[in-house]
Scaffold this active site. Structure first.
Site, PDB file in Angstrom:
ATOM      1  N   ASN A  12      64.928  13.941  14.716  1.00 22.26           N
ATOM      2  CA  ASN A  12      65.916  12.853  14.521  1.00 22.26           C
ATOM      3  C   ASN A  12      67.014  13.213  15.515  1.00 22.26           C
ATOM      4  O   ASN A  12      67.714  14.203  15.316  1.00 22.26           O
ATOM      5  CB  ASN A  12      66.399  12.913  13.075  1.00 22.26           C
ATOM      6  CG  ASN A  12      67.161  11.714  12.553  1.00 22.26           C
ATOM      7  OD1 ASN A  12      67.777  11.838  11.514  1.00 22.26           O
ATOM      8  ND2 ASN A  12      67.137  10.584  13.218  1.00 22.26           N
ATOM      9  N   GLN A  76      75.326   4.005  15.595  1.00 18.95           N
ATOM     10  CA  GLN A  76      73.874   3.840  15.552  1.00 18.95           C
ATOM     11  C   GLN A  76      73.380   2.947  16.689  1.00 18.95           C
ATOM     12  O   GLN A  76      74.187   2.259  17.328  1.00 18.95           O
ATOM     13  CB  GLN A  76      73.453   3.283  14.189  1.00 18.95           C
ATOM     14  CG  GLN A  76      73.914   4.207  13.051  1.00 18.95           C
ATOM     15  CD  GLN A  76      72.992   4.187  11.875  1.00 18.95           C
ATOM     16  OE1 GLN A  76      71.995   4.931  11.849  1.00 18.95           O
ATOM     17  NE2 GLN A  76      73.281   3.353  10.898  1.00 18.95           N
ATOM     18  N   CYS A  85      75.067  11.051   7.690  1.00 20.13           N
ATOM     19  CA  CYS A  85      73.778  11.255   8.349  1.00 20.13           C
ATOM     20  C   CYS A  85      73.414  12.718   8.113  1.00 20.13           C
ATOM     21  O   CYS A  85      74.106  13.607   8.612  1.00 20.13           O
ATOM     22  CB  CYS A  85      73.916  10.943   9.838  1.00 20.13           C
ATOM     23  SG  CYS A  85      72.409  11.266  10.759  1.00 20.13           S
ATOM     24  N   GLY A  86      72.367  12.926   7.330  1.00 18.47           N
ATOM     25  CA  GLY A  86      72.038  14.299   6.933  1.00 18.47           C
ATOM     26  C   GLY A  86      71.598  15.158   8.114  1.00 18.47           C
ATOM     27  O   GLY A  86      72.124  16.255   8.337  1.00 18.47           O
ATOM     28  N   ASN A 202      68.202   1.860   3.838  1.00 14.22           N
ATOM     29  CA  ASN A 202      67.150   2.540   4.587  1.00 14.22           C
ATOM     30  C   ASN A 202      65.895   2.491   3.717  1.00 14.22           C
ATOM     31  O   ASN A 202      65.997   2.595   2.484  1.00 14.22           O
ATOM     32  CB  ASN A 202      67.561   4.002   4.835  1.00 14.22           C
ATOM     33  CG  ASN A 202      68.825   4.098   5.673  1.00 14.22           C
ATOM     34  OD1 ASN A 202      68.762   4.029   6.889  1.00 14.22           O
ATOM     35  ND2 ASN A 202      69.974   4.245   5.027  1.00 14.22           N
ATOM     36  N   ARG A 220      68.055   1.845   8.524  1.00 20.44           N
ATOM     37  CA  ARG A 220      69.137   0.875   8.775  1.00 20.44           C
ATOM     38  C   ARG A 220      69.917   1.361   9.990  1.00 20.44           C
ATOM     39  O   ARG A 220      70.145   2.542  10.157  1.00 20.44           O
ATOM     40  CB  ARG A 220      70.041   0.856   7.541  1.00 20.44           C
ATOM     41  CG  ARG A 220      71.251  -0.046   7.621  1.00 20.44           C
ATOM     42  CD  ARG A 220      72.201   0.114   6.456  1.00 20.44           C
ATOM     43  NE  ARG A 220      72.917   1.382   6.494  1.00 20.44           N
ATOM     44  CZ  ARG A 220      73.970   1.640   5.707  1.00 20.44           C
ATOM     45  NH1 ARG A 220      74.356   0.769   4.789  1.00 20.44           N
ATOM     46  NH2 ARG A 220      74.589   2.802   5.804  1.00 20.44           N
ATOM     47  N   CYS A 229      64.647  11.590   8.636  1.00 16.40           N
ATOM     48  CA  CYS A 229      65.889  11.021   8.110  1.00 16.40           C
ATOM     49  C   CYS A 229      66.331  11.947   6.978  1.00 16.40           C
ATOM     50  O   CYS A 229      65.621  12.055   5.967  1.00 16.40           O
ATOM     51  CB  CYS A 229      65.653   9.605   7.595  1.00 16.40           C
ATOM     52  SG  CYS A 229      67.116   8.863   6.839  1.00 16.40           S
ATOM     53  N   GLY A 230      67.451  12.615   7.174  1.00 19.67           N
ATOM     54  CA  GLY A 230      67.874  13.642   6.211  1.00 19.67           C
ATOM     55  C   GLY A 230      68.299  13.058   4.880  1.00 19.67           C
ATOM     56  O   GLY A 230      67.870  13.524   3.818  1.00 19.67           O
ATOM     57  N   THR A 231      69.124  12.010   4.927  1.00 20.01           N
ATOM     58  CA  THR A 231      69.530  11.365   3.670  1.00 20.01           C
ATOM     59  C   THR A 231      68.304  10.765   2.978  1.00 20.01           C
ATOM     60  O   THR A 231      68.238  10.724   1.743  1.00 20.01           O
ATOM     61  CB  THR A 231      70.564  10.256   3.941  1.00 20.01           C
ATOM     62  OG1 THR A 231      70.089   9.401   4.993  1.00 20.01           O
ATOM     63  CG2 THR A 231      71.925  10.841   4.310  1.00 20.01           C
TER      64      THR A 231
HETATM   65  N1  LIG Z   1      70.480   5.048   9.357  1.00 24.40           N
HETATM   66  C1  LIG Z   1      71.262   5.610   8.257  1.00 24.40           C
HETATM   67  C2  LIG Z   1      72.268   6.660   8.759  1.00 24.40           C
HETATM   68  C3  LIG Z   1      71.578   7.808   9.409  1.00 24.40           C
HETATM   69  C4  LIG Z   1      70.781   8.532   8.398  1.00 24.40           C
HETATM   70  C5  LIG Z   1      69.741   9.467   8.943  1.00 24.40           C
HETATM   71  N2  LIG Z   1      69.675   9.621  10.375  1.00 24.40           N
HETATM   72  C6  LIG Z   1      69.921  10.811   8.286  1.00 24.40           C
HETATM   73  O1  LIG Z   1      69.527  11.829   8.848  1.00 24.40           O
HETATM   74  O2  LIG Z   1      70.462  10.830   7.147  1.00 24.40           O
HETATM   75  C7  LIG Z   1      72.084   4.487   7.626  1.00 24.40           C
HETATM   76  O3  LIG Z   1      72.501   3.575   8.318  1.00 24.40           O
HETATM   77  O4  LIG Z   1      72.309   4.584   6.423  1.00 24.40           O
END
Ligand SMILES: N[C@H](CCC[C@H](N)C(=O)O)C(=O)O
Length: 295
Positions: A12, A76, A85-86, A202, A220, A229-231
């Site tokens: 990521n 973004q 963003c995790g 997301n 998203r 995607c960490g979150t």
């Molecule tokens: N696209 C996500 C934010 C980045 C999350 C993702 N890259 C992560 O690592 O958490 C959003 O708009 O909620």
């Protein structure tokens, strides 16, 4: 020209720019749209580099604070910003470690302060843990539309049966038999943009994978699938516990970009842990092509 560095957390990937340098960029949203582009964004002319990025992180470090604090803003690829963003936060800690030599940080995000720890740096790879707050299922926290007074737990939204949770940003998690059997780009948008989610969501696919879970995420703000995607990984772990797919509080979640270790205790914040890699450093015209610069 201003300096930037490219990092990724389990693939990521993010362009990192120091806040002082970012003040020379007239429009950070347009800058992110131009330079995250996977076809001709940053890195396109660089041997062996991935083109574009999943976002631009603008970082403001206070090296005099104890522990060192870093304010993080994520722009973004669609030009929008996100509160958290995790994997980006894990990149921030590695970037700050390289700058200060410290290992413990407080990252200031739109979702609140998050403690982060850089565990080791070998051959350019780091292992970074970041606190992720407590996963929240209530309608007001996700958030859900006014018409919802109960959490969304395994409900059909769009073409998927999802559970909704906020892990710093809104996530919809669908447990399926086989994550590779789903045309994610085709099915995700109906859930991503559903009326149930006034701020969007997301969209994550999850499947049991031995003692852990496979992950795929349509993000998203990227408006497409990312390698990790960490979150989203924390969302999958929290939903897996909520639905009884595991009663462990230490859970491996595996997006295409690599394994992430998640802790979701009964009380207290979740923890996201995994590798971060430095890719390269370069310089970029703050005015960019879109703004008539780039000559
Ligand atoms: N696209 C996500 C934010 C980045 C999350 C993702 N890259 C992560 O690592 O958490 C959003 O708009 O909620």
């Amino acid at each position: 020209m201003i300096p930037f560095e490219k990092y990724n957390g389990t693939d990521n990937d993010f362009v990192v720019i120091e806040a002082a340098d970012a003040t020379t960029i007239p429009n950070l949203s347009e800058f992110a749209v131009e330079h995250c582009d996977r076809s001709d964004g940053l890195g396109a002319d660089r041997e062996g580099a991935t083109t574009g990025a999943d976002g631009v992180l603008v970082l403001d470090v206070d090296a005099d604070a104890e522990p060192v604090r870093v304010e993080m803003t994520l722009y973004q690829p669609d030009g929008g910003t996100a509160a958290m963003c995790g994997n980006g936060a894990r990149v921030v800690a590695a970037w700050a470690h390289e700058r200060t030599g410290e290992t413990d940080f407080v990252i200031e995000t739109g979702a609140g302060d998050r403690a982060a720890t850089v565990e080791k740096a070998e051959s350019g790879e780091f292992v970074v843990s970041v606190e992720m707050g407590e996963p929240a299922f209530s309608p007001g926290d996700v958030p859900l539309a006014e018409s919802y007074d109960e959490p969304i737990i395994e409900e059909d939204i769009g073409e998927l049966t999802v559970t909704a949770v906020n892990t710093g940003v809104p996530h919809a998690v669908a447990f399926v038999e086989d994550v590779d059997a789903v045309e994610l780009d085709a099915v995700a948008p109906a859930t991503r943009h559903a009326d149930a989610f006034p701020e969007g969501a997301n969209v994550n696919l999850a499947a049991v994978d031995g003692d852990g879970f496979r992950q795929r995420t349509f993000e998203r703000g990227v408006e497409g699938e990312t390698k990790a995607c960490g979150t989203g990984a924390v969302a999958i772990a929290a939903v897996a516990r909520r639905l009884g797919h595991t009663d462990e509080d230490a859970i491996r979640v595996s997006p295409p970009g690599g394994d992430l270790d998640i802790r979701v205790p009964d009380e207290g914040p979740a923890i996201l842990r995994g590798p971060v890699a430095f890719e390269y450093a370069d310089r970029v015209d703050p005015l960019g092509d879109a703004l008539g610069g780039g000559f």
